[in-house]
Scaffold this motif. Structure first.
Motif, PDB file in Angstrom:
ATOM      1  N   SER A 130       0.823  -1.216   0.000  1.00 54.85           N
ATOM      2  CA  SER A 130       0.000   0.000   0.000  1.00 54.85           C
ATOM      3  C   SER A 130       0.853   1.261   0.000  1.00 54.85           C
ATOM      4  N   TRP A 134       1.207   0.538  -4.558  1.00 52.29           N
ATOM      5  CA  TRP A 134      -0.150   0.913  -4.941  1.00 52.29           C
ATOM      6  C   TRP A 134      -0.206   2.197  -5.764  1.00 52.29           C
ATOM      7  N   PRO A 135       0.494   3.267  -5.412  1.00 54.37           N
ATOM      8  CA  PRO A 135       0.402   4.488  -6.224  1.00 54.37           C
ATOM      9  C   PRO A 135       0.880   4.310  -7.666  1.00 54.37           C
ATOM     10  N   ASP A 141      -7.106   7.759 -11.769  1.00 58.52           N
ATOM     11  CA  ASP A 141      -8.486   7.892 -11.306  1.00 58.52           C
ATOM     12  C   ASP A 141      -8.997   6.649 -10.577  1.00 58.52           C
ATOM     13  N   ARG A 142      -8.130   5.636 -10.402  1.00 56.05           N
ATOM     14  CA  ARG A 142      -8.511   4.444  -9.637  1.00 56.05           C
ATOM     15  C   ARG A 142      -7.831   4.400  -8.266  1.00 56.05           C
ATOM     16  N   LEU A 143      -7.034   5.392  -7.951  1.00 54.84           N
ATOM     17  CA  LEU A 143      -6.291   5.372  -6.693  1.00 54.84           C
ATOM     18  C   LEU A 143      -7.199   5.388  -5.466  1.00 54.84           C
ATOM     19  N   GLU A 144      -8.411   5.912  -5.605  1.00 56.60           N
ATOM     20  CA  GLU A 144      -9.355   5.935  -4.480  1.00 56.60           C
ATOM     21  C   GLU A 144     -10.333   4.765  -4.534  1.00 56.60           C
ATOM     22  N   ASP A 145     -10.088   3.800  -5.405  1.00 56.58           N
ATOM     23  CA  ASP A 145     -10.963   2.636  -5.548  1.00 56.58           C
ATOM     24  C   ASP A 145     -10.623   1.634  -4.443  1.00 56.58           C
ATOM     25  N   SER A 146     -11.380   1.655  -3.367  1.00 61.10           N
ATOM     26  CA  SER A 146     -11.064   0.828  -2.201  1.00 61.10           C
ATOM     27  C   SER A 146     -11.228  -0.659  -2.492  1.00 61.10           C
ATOM     28  N   HIS A 149      -8.163  -1.761  -4.465  1.00 62.91           N
ATOM     29  CA  HIS A 149      -7.033  -1.776  -3.532  1.00 62.91           C
ATOM     30  C   HIS A 149      -7.099  -3.000  -2.621  1.00 62.91           C
TER      31      HIS A 149
END
Length: 252
Positions: A130, A134-135, A141-146, A149
């Protein structure tokens, strides 16, 4: 995992199975959304583990896989797929490479790769992933896709650091098999994500340029993890590639 309704009727592989090789810290969860969209009659997913070189792992897999199969590999799995191509091109009905880097690893990368395994063991592979990978794994635009992740972290935790250590050695010791690609006459599909900063457009083009029957496809909304980011697009491309490979074999 969410159940998906396939947009396609069942695709009969004609007794030639589709073999899917996962990437670093990946297991069958990587491919499940693609498989559900693809809807093929015979498919096998393989976690890259059990050996510390692509050569040794390829020998193990070739000893137990059917005489003929369609082969698709993602990231580290694409490296193993290229090794399998080099060892037994006659066994492959077609080759698909997703998020691929066909080049040798730079020797200077070895120490950093091995240090990463130690850091992951100390802090926990999920937390380490993480914070570090992850970054770079997915489109911005998928970085906040929990949910996305969670799936990637869950796979890493299920694989564990022993598998990660073996996979790291495979990455370090990989060979450049573009010569094997250039001699391969069956259809080759190369899929990359437009936002992939790990396996870049240059890496994908190197693979496409090497193979005489290669087709390159860039998915505009994906980063590195395109089987999870764009499963339907990947399924469509794989389905077309299987059909092309089958018809090429029939007409040969």
């Amino acid at each position: 995992m969410t159940s998906l309704i396939s947009p396609f009727p069942l695709l009969d592989n004609h007794q030639v199975p589709l073999v899917l090789l996962g990437g670093t810290l990946c297991n069958a969860r990587l491919w499940q959304p693609v498989i559900e969209h693809l809807n093929v009659s015979s498919v096998q997913t393989i976690t890259v583990s059990g050996a510390d070189s692509a050569k040794a792992l390829s020998q193990q897999l070739l000893a137990v896989l059917p005489p003929r199969f369609y082969l698709a590999g993602f990231s580290l799995g694409a490296i193993v797929a290229l090794e399998m191509l080099a060892q037994a091109p006659e066994r492959l009905a077609g080759l698909a490479l997703l998020s691929v880097n066909p080049l040798c690893d730079a020797p200077a990368n070895a120490a950093g790769r091995r240090n990463a395994v130690q850091e992951a063991a100390l802090s926990g592979v999920g937390s380490w992933l993480s914070a570090t990978l992850w970054p770079r794994y997915v489109a911005p635009d998928r970085l906040e896709d929990s949910a996305l992740h969670h799936t990637i972290v869950q796979m890493a935790q299920e694989c564990g650091t022993e598998t990660f250590a073996c996979q790291t050695e495979i990455a370090i010791t990989r060979a450049d098999h573009r010569a094997a690609l250039s001699a391969f006459t069956a259809p080759v599909l190369v899929i990359g994500g437009a936002h992939d900063v790990i396996c870049t457009a240059g890496h994908h083009q190197a693979a496409v340029s090497a193979a005489p029957r290669a087709r390159g496809l860039t998915l505009p909304d994906s980063g590195h993890f395109l089987p999870l980011e764009s499963p339907q697009a990947v399924a469509t491309a794989l389905r077309n590639w299987i059909q092309e490979s089958y018809h090429a074999q029939k007409s040969a």
